[in-house]
Design a protein around this motif. Structure first.
Motif, PDB file in Angstrom:
ATOM      1  N   ARG A 281       1.031  -1.193  -0.254  1.00  0.00           N
ATOM      2  CA  ARG A 281       0.214   0.023   0.051  1.00  0.00           C
ATOM      3  C   ARG A 281       0.600   0.748   0.317  1.00  0.00           C
TER       4      ARG A 281
ATOM      5  N   ALA B  21      -7.069  10.250  -8.990  1.00  0.00           N
ATOM      6  CA  ALA B  21      -6.884   9.415  -9.927  1.00  0.00           C
ATOM      7  C   ALA B  21      -7.059   9.116 -10.858  1.00  0.00           C
TER       8      ALA B  21
ATOM      9  N   PRO C  24     -10.522   3.524 -11.519  1.00  0.00           N
ATOM     10  CA  PRO C  24      -9.542   3.319 -10.600  1.00  0.00           C
ATOM     11  C   PRO C  24      -8.552   2.013 -10.343  1.00  0.00           C
TER      12      PRO C  24
ATOM     13  N   ASP D 206      -5.101  -0.515  -7.275  1.00  0.00           N
ATOM     14  CA  ASP D 206      -6.745   0.285  -6.991  1.00  0.00           C
ATOM     15  C   ASP D 206      -6.208   1.213  -6.655  1.00  0.00           C
ATOM     16  N   TYR D 207      -6.771   1.758  -6.773  1.00  0.00           N
ATOM     17  CA  TYR D 207      -6.848   3.527  -6.264  1.00  0.00           C
ATOM     18  C   TYR D 207      -7.776   3.752  -5.247  1.00  0.00           C
ATOM     19  N   SER D 208      -8.093   4.635  -4.383  1.00  0.00           N
ATOM     20  CA  SER D 208      -9.029   4.990  -3.460  1.00  0.00           C
ATOM     21  C   SER D 208      -8.596   6.520  -2.675  1.00  0.00           C
ATOM     22  N   GLU D 209      -9.885   7.294  -2.065  1.00  0.00           N
ATOM     23  CA  GLU D 209      -9.597   8.140  -1.366  1.00  0.00           C
ATOM     24  C   GLU D 209     -10.437   8.307  -0.289  1.00  0.00           C
TER      25      GLU D 209
ATOM     26  N   ALA E   8      -4.967  10.090  -0.468  1.00  0.00           N
ATOM     27  CA  ALA E   8      -5.237   8.987  -1.419  1.00  0.00           C
ATOM     28  C   ALA E   8      -4.562   7.631  -1.319  1.00  0.00           C
ATOM     29  N   GLU E   9      -5.007   7.024  -1.962  1.00  0.00           N
ATOM     30  CA  GLU E   9      -3.863   5.290  -1.540  1.00  0.00           C
ATOM     31  C   GLU E   9      -4.128   4.566  -2.679  1.00  0.00           C
ATOM     32  N   ILE E  10      -3.032   3.981  -3.176  1.00  0.00           N
ATOM     33  CA  ILE E  10      -3.196   3.172  -4.279  1.00  0.00           C
ATOM     34  C   ILE E  10      -2.750   1.536  -3.571  1.00  0.00           C
TER      35      ILE E  10
END
Length: 512
Positions: A207, A217, A221, A234-237, A242-244
């Motif tokens: 992560r 993004a 995503p 996957d990409y998320s906020e 923000a996180e990959i």
């Protein structure tokens, strides 16, 4: 329906339960439907909210990247408008209830408590909720920022409301991800601007978390790769970050390019270690060991290193040292029957560290728990980190606002000896810079209409610090002591102190 027993017919009886529910009787057995079921559900909801992390709005702009607390009012998320605009330009506010006027550069905004509309430069602006005032601070609904901010800023402002991230101007950082053509076990990320995420690895995934970067993004995503070892990412906020998240079948390590624009994930067996920028080290790292270049006099015996500080850790230079006063057996002032000064100062210290770090100031909190630290301990560890500025935090129940202290050196006969300085007057050569620091912080506090006084006093450990050193004593704005623990008030003071340090950063960094 009737119940038959023998030759008698008994009808169901309905009565009132004294607890407040309804009792339905079936013979001699009663089943109570109580209103307490609703109470239990209400308590369950409260527990869920109590466990939720504090929400913050992350703001990204060309002027500064910073964060603000989000508060819940009337079922909506709110933020302080003056605090939001302050790092971006010249801002001031005047409260004349029920009206609140805010000047940003040459633009006037007029707000009325309880109104869902404001006027900016004489034009109506929809706030998507009521304007609120708390302790002289103007609060606007988070949902209003998309339409309200462009009127003040004269440019685009994009709010990602679901993740509490605000982008001002064309500031976004984009990225691509692809497996290496020569080795599908290597995943390469390219970014349009330097990044410095934290890296966490666990079985099945790696992560990358971006707290200070305006990462946005990709087109989708969910990213898939033609690799058996790294099939997807996957990409998320969420809550300002923000996180990959990379799915992997093998342990991976990350290496960073020198310009910060490329991150390569590769199997651990082919990489000696994760090479991350120094600033990825958590600000709450254990206290560093002494550096041999400390200018403090050897005649003052160095205190014992706390047990939490491993002897093998390498010294690291922090720009700022934040010191929460008191701790352990030393409770400090009894601010109320239940509130001790030591608890308020450590909360302020953590918040100030967050504010400084969000502005790019590497920060160490000397006391991040309920630990005993002597005055000599505090000075010794502050000096050996070779920081540019030392900030001691105190809290008080008397007076209002903030008092800023710089050192008033005692008269003494001790002289500096060669490369060593007198312990009792170690601050002597840094007093002008300390006073300039206090003046800068005072200016920022006054911008927010916080009552502030600048004083000198023979305080320890200020006298023993070899760099710029100030003490910040925070009192409530009114007679209510509980305000000292209010997140909004702590954020207001911490943000102003951080802005004051940033304003004088160049001068502090040039100091020996």
């Amino acid at each position: 329906m009737p119940s038959i027993k023998g030759n008698r017919i008994r009808r169901n009886r309905t009565s009132r339960n004294p607890i407040g529910g309804t009792a339905i009787g079936f013979g001699r057995n009663k089943v109570f439907i109580r209103a307490s079921v609703g109470i239990l559900l209400f308590l369950a909801v409260l527990l869920v909210y109590a466990a939720a992390p504090e929400k913050h709005l992350a703001i990204f702009s060309t002027a500064a990247n910073y964060s603000l607390p989000i508060v819940q009012r009337q079922g909506q998320d709110y933020v302080g408008l003056l605090e939001l605009l302050d790092p971006l330009g010249t801002v001031s506010a005047k409260s004349d209830p029920p009206r609140w006027r805010l000047h940003y550069n040459n633009i006037l905004g007029e707000f009325v408590i309880g109104n869902s509309h404001a006027r900016v430069q004489g034009r109506d602006a929809d706030l998507s909720g009521k304007f609120l005032m708390e302790n002289g601070r103007g609060l606007v609904p988070l949902a209003a920022l998309n339409s309200l901010l462009p009127r003040f800023l004269g440019g685009p402002a994009t709010l990602h409301e679901e993740s509490n991230r605000l982008f001002i101007g064309n500031i976004a950082t984009h990225f691509t991800a692809s497996v290496s053509p020569s080795d599908p076990s290597h995943l390469v990320f390219h970014f349009t601007a330097p990044v410095n995420p934290s890296v966490a690895s666990e079985p099945g995934n790696l992560r990358l978390t971006f707290r200070r970067e305006p990462l946005t993004a990709p087109a989708s995503p969910m990213l898939t790769f033609n690799s058996k070892s790294i099939p997807s990412a996957d990409y998320s906020e969420n809550n300002g970050t923000a996180e990959i998240n990379v799915t992997t079948n093998i342990p991976l390590l990350a290496t960073f390019s020198t310009d910060g624009r490329t991150i390569t994930l590769a199997p651990a067996k082919s990489q000696p270690a994760v090479t991350a920028p120094a600033s990825a080290t958590p600000a709450s790292s254990p206290t560093p060991t002494a550096a041999p270049s400390s200018p403090v006099a050897a005649q003052s015996p160095p205190p014992a290193t706390p047990a939490s500080s491993p002897a093998s850790s390498l010294p690291r230079r922090y720009f700022a040292i934040v010191d929460a006063s008191h701790g352990g057996n030393d409770r400090g002032e009894a601010l109320s029957n239940t509130l001790a000064e030591k608890d308020v100062t450590v909360a302020f210290a953590r918040r100030l560290r967050q504010e400084l770090e969000s502005r790019g100031i590497t920060t160490l909190v000397l006391r991040d728990s309920d630990a005993n630290l002597s005055l000599d301990d505090r000075a010794y560890f502050a000096n050996t980190t070779r920081a540019a500025v030392y900030i001691a935090l105190h809290a008080a129940s008397n007076g209002h606002g903030v008092r800023l202290y710089t050192s008033l050196l005692p008269y003494g006969s001790e002289d500096d000896r060669g490369p060593f300085r007198s312990w009792t007057t170690a601050q002597s050569s840094s007093i002008p810079l300390s006073q300039a620091t206090a003046a800068s912080v005072s200016t920022e506090l006054r911008k927010l209409q916080v009552t502030v006084r600048t004083l000198t006093a023979p305080l320890r450990p200020l006298n023993n610090i070899t760099t710029a050193a100030i003490a910040v004593e925070v009192a409530p704005p009114a007679s209510d002591i509980s305000i000292l623990t209010a997140p909004d008030y702590q954020q207001l003071i911490a943000g102003a102190v951080a802005n004051g340090i940033v304003a004088i950063r160049a001068q502090l960094g040039a100091a020996p």
